[in-house]
Design an enzyme around this catalytic site. Structure first.
Site, PDB file in Angstrom:
ATOM      1  CG  ASP A 203      -1.972   0.995   1.299  1.00 22.27           C
ATOM      2  OD1 ASP A 203      -2.814   0.970   0.391  1.00 22.27           O
ATOM      3  OD2 ASP A 203      -1.996   1.815   2.239  1.00 22.27           O
ATOM      4  CD  GLU A 267      -2.319   2.329  -3.507  1.00 25.21           C
ATOM      5  OE1 GLU A 267      -3.495   2.645  -3.704  1.00 25.21           O
ATOM      6  OE2 GLU A 267      -1.718   2.612  -2.453  1.00 25.21           O
TER       7      GLU A 267
HETATM    8  C1  NOJ Z   1      -4.728   2.692  -0.820  1.00 26.61           C
HETATM    9  C2  NOJ Z   1      -5.846   1.786  -0.441  1.00 26.61           C
HETATM   10  O1  NOJ Z   1      -6.219   0.999  -1.550  1.00 26.61           O
HETATM   11  C3  NOJ Z   1      -6.966   2.670   0.067  1.00 26.61           C
HETATM   12  O2  NOJ Z   1      -8.167   1.954   0.212  1.00 26.61           O
HETATM   13  C4  NOJ Z   1      -6.500   3.320   1.353  1.00 26.61           C
HETATM   14  O3  NOJ Z   1      -7.476   4.226   1.823  1.00 26.61           O
HETATM   15  C5  NOJ Z   1      -5.191   4.075   1.148  1.00 26.61           C
HETATM   16  N1  NOJ Z   1      -4.238   3.343   0.358  1.00 26.61           N
HETATM   17  C6  NOJ Z   1      -4.542   4.395   2.480  1.00 26.61           C
HETATM   18  O4  NOJ Z   1      -4.039   3.232   3.066  1.00 26.61           O
END
Ligand code: NOJ
Ligand code: CA
Length: 527
Positions: A203, A267
Site C-alpha cells: 500500500d 501501489e
Molecule cells: C490505498 C488503499 O487501496 C486505500 O483503500 C486506502 O485508503 C489508502 N491506500 C490508504 O491506506
C-alpha cells in the site's frame, strides 16, 4: 528473461478480493476469511493464479483495515490465524497463491508503536513517526496536504508537536528513514512469508519516504476545479522520493530468501513514463508497479493505443507490464465506460501484454451501487462529492436467495439492485454472460503462450476500433475491439479465423478480408 520462462506472476491472472464484500461466513454482514474459503471453488473455476486479499489484520477500521494495529495478526471480525492458514491452504490446493495486502506507510493511531511514540517527546519510539514543531508563527510545519484535503499534520496537544499523516489523522505515517522501523516492517513481511504467502501488494509504496528537509510541495499546474483538493499541490516532497527504490531492493532481498518466487506489487499512481522507474532491475525492483493508467485514459481507441505504445516503449529491459481496470478505490469500470462496454474491457484486460489484475465483481459487470447517506461507511465520503468509495465496494451478488447469498444478515453496505448485474449463479448458467466469457477467456489465456507472454504490436485505432496483435513462437492472435456503440467493419487478413466474440457463441466469420462488428463487440482472431 527469455520468453517461455516467465514466472507464475507474469503468466497468470491475479484477482483482488475486497474481503469485507466477498462472502460473509459467520452471519454478521461483513465478508471474512471463512467466507473466502467457502468460495475457493469459484476462484478456481475462474482460472486465476493468485488472489490479493485486502487487509485483514487487527484494525479499528477507521479506513477499513488500511489502519493496522498489529501487523502479525488477524482481526477477530475476519477470523483467526488458523482461518487465514485455511484460506492459504485451500487456495494452494487449487493452484492459487495468496498475496497479502501490506500497509507499511502508516499504522493505526491505536497501534502500540504510535501510542508509545506520542506518550512523550523522549519516547524511544518517538522517531518511528514523523514529528515536527509548529511553524514559527504557529500552525502546521509546512504546506503538505492529506487526502482529507486539509493539512497532512495533526497537532498532538500533550507534546506540542505535529505528526504527519497522508490520509486520515488516525493513520500516522511511519518514519522509513529510521532503520528500526524498516527492521520491524521487514519482520512483519517475514511473518507472512514464513506462513507461505505468495507475495505482497504494498500500500502507498510511492509515499514511504518524504523529503528529509520537509520542504513545501509546489502547486500542481494540472489541477482543475472539481479535482480533489489535496491534488492542488504536486506531491514531489511529501511523496515520490527516488530513494524508495532502495527500500524496494531490501524488500526484494527478503523475498528472494523464500521459495516460489514471491511477488512484490507496489501501489503507485504515476504516468507510465515515471511509473517504470519502480521496475528498477529485474532482481532489485518491483516485479509489478501497479499500472493504473487505464483509470485516467479516455475510453477511446486512439488514446488507449497511444497509452499501450508509450508503456511498452518506456519499460526497461527485463521489466514486465501489468494492467488494472478497477479496484476498491475507484468507480467501477462498467459505470465509468458504460455497461455495454464491460465485455470489451474484459477482453482488453485479458489480452494486453502483461499481468492482468481483475477486481472482484468486474467479471459480473458490477456497477457502482448508490449508497444512501445514512448507509455511507467510507470516511472519505465526507471530503466531497464523488470521494466516497462505498459504491465500488458493494457486496458480491452470488445468487437469488436472501442477501444475494452474501450473508444471512443485512450486509454492511447495500447489495446491488436485483439483477444489476445478474448473480454469479444466473451468469454461470448462461454461456453468453460476462462471467462465462471471462472464464472462457482466462482458460484460453492459460493455454496460449502467445496470450500470456507473446509480443504486443499495435495495429490501428481508426473508426473507434482498437486493433493489436499478440505473437509468440509462430502463433499470432489479433484482438479487435469496437469501443463505440455503432456497428463497424474492419479489414483483417483473409486467413484470419475468429476464435471468440464478446457477443456470440459462434464467433463471426471473416469474409473477403473483412470483419463486421456489432456495436460494443470485441473479437479475438487467430491469424
Ligand atoms: C490505498 C488503499 O487501496 C486505500 O483503500 C486506502 O485508503 C489508502 N491506500 C490508504 O491506506
Ligand atoms: Ca463475517
Amino acid at each position: 528473461m527469455a520468453a517461455g520462462t516467465r514466472p507464475w506472476w507474469a503468466t497468470g491472472v491475479l484477482y483482488e478480493v475486497y474481503l469485507r464484500s466477498f462472502q460473509d461466513g459467520n452471519g454478521d454482514g461483513i465478508g471474512d476469511l471463512a467466507g473466502l474459503s467457502a468460495r475457493a471453488d469459484y476462484l478456481a473455476a475462474l482460472g486465476i493464479r493468485a488472489v490479493w486479499i485486502t487487509p485483514f489484520q487487527p484494525s479499528p477500521m477507521a479506513d477499513f483495515g488500511y489502519d493496522v494495529a498489529d501487523y502479525c495478526g488477524v482481526d477477530p471480525r475476519y477470523g483467526t490465524l488458523e482461518t487465514f492458514d485455511a484460506v492459504l491452504d485451500g487456495l494452494r490446493r487449487r493452484g492459487i497463491g495468496t498475496i497479502v495486502d501490506f500497509v507499511p506507510h502508516h499504522t493505526s493511531d491505536s497501534h502500540p508503536w504510535f501510542r508509545e511514540a506520542r506518550s512523550s517527546r523522549s519516547s524511544p519510539r518517538r522517531d518511528w513517526y514523523l514529528w515536527r514543531d509548529p511553524a514559527p508563527g504557529g500552525g502546521p510545519p509546512n504546506n503538505w496536504l492529506s487526502q482529507t484535503d486539509g493539512p497532512a499534520w495533526t497537532l498532538d496537544p500533550a507534546t506540542g508537536q505535529y505528526y504527519l499523516h497522508s490520509f486520515l489523522p488516525q493513520q500516522p505515517s511511519l518514519n522509513w528513514r529510521n532503520p528500526d522501523v524498516r527492521r520491524a516492517l521487514f519482520d512483519a513481511m517475514a511473518f507472512w512469508l514464513d506462513r507461505g504467502v505468495a507475495g505482497f501488494r504494498v500500500d502507498v509504496l510511492q509515499g514511504l519516504l518524504v523529503d528529509p528537509g520537509f520542504r513545501d510541495d509546489p502547486p500542481n499546474p494540472h489541477w482543475r476545479e472539481g479535482d480533489p483538493g489535496f491534488m492542488r499541490l504536486d506531491a514531489v516532497n511529501s511523496s515520490n522520493q527516488p530513494d524508495v527504490i532502495e527500500i524496494v531492493a531490501e524488500m526484494r532481498a527478503l523475498l528472494a530468501a523464500y521459495p516460489g518466487d514471491p511477488v512484490l506489487i507496489g501501489e503507485i499512481y504515476r504516468p507510465v513514463e515515471t511509473l517504470v522507474a519502480y521496475c528498477g532491475t529485474p532482481e532489485r525492483g518491483l516485479q509489478m508497479p501497479t499500472n493504473f493508467n487505464l483509470f485516467s485514459t479516455p475510453w477511446r481507441a486512439e488514446a488507449i493505443l497511444d497509452l499501450v505504445a508509450r508503456y511498452e516503449a518506456a519499460l526497461p529491459t527485463g521489466a514486465w507490464p501489468n494492467w488494472v481496470l478497477g479496484n476498491h478505490d475507484i468507480g467501477r469500470i462498467a459505470t465509468r465506460i458504460g455497461r455495454a462496454q464491460a465485455a470489451v474491457a474484459m477482453l482488453m484486460l485479458l489480452t494486453l501484454r502483461g499481468t492482468p489484475t481483475l477486481y472482484q465483481g468486474d467479471e459480473l459487470g458490477m456497477e457502482d451501487v448508490a449508497v444512501p447517506p445514512d448507509r455511507a461507511r467510507d470516511p472519505f465520503a465526507r471530503f466531497g462529492p464523488g470521494r466516497g468509495r462505498d459504491p465500488e465496494r458493494a457486496p458480491m451478488p452470488w445468487d437469488e436467495g436472501p442477501q444475494a447469498g452474501f450473508s444471512t444478515e443485512t450486509p454492511w453496505l447495500p447489495l446491488p439492485p436485483a439483477g444489476r448485474p445478474r448473480s454469479v449463479a444466473a451468469q454461470a448458467r448462461d454461456p453468453m454472460s460476462l462471467l462465462s466469457l471471462t472464464r472462457r477467456l482466462i482458460a484460453l489465456r492459460n493455454r496460449e503462450p502467445a496470450l500470456q507472454q507473446g509480443s504486443w504490436t499495435g495495429i490501428s485505432a481508426g473508426g473507434g476500433v482498437l486493433v493489436y496483435d499478440r505473437h509468440h513462437a509462430g502463433r499470432t492472435f489479433r484482438v479487435v475491439l469496437n469501443l463505440t456503440a455503432a456497428p463497424a467493419r474492419i479489414d483483417v487478413p483473409a486467413d484470419g479465423r475468429a476464435v471468440l466474440s464478446t457477443h456470440r457463441i459462434d464467433p463471426p466469420g471473416v469474409s473477403d478480408g473483412s470483419l463486421a462488428l456489432a456495436p460494443d463487440e470485441g473479437v479475438l482472431l487467430r491469424l
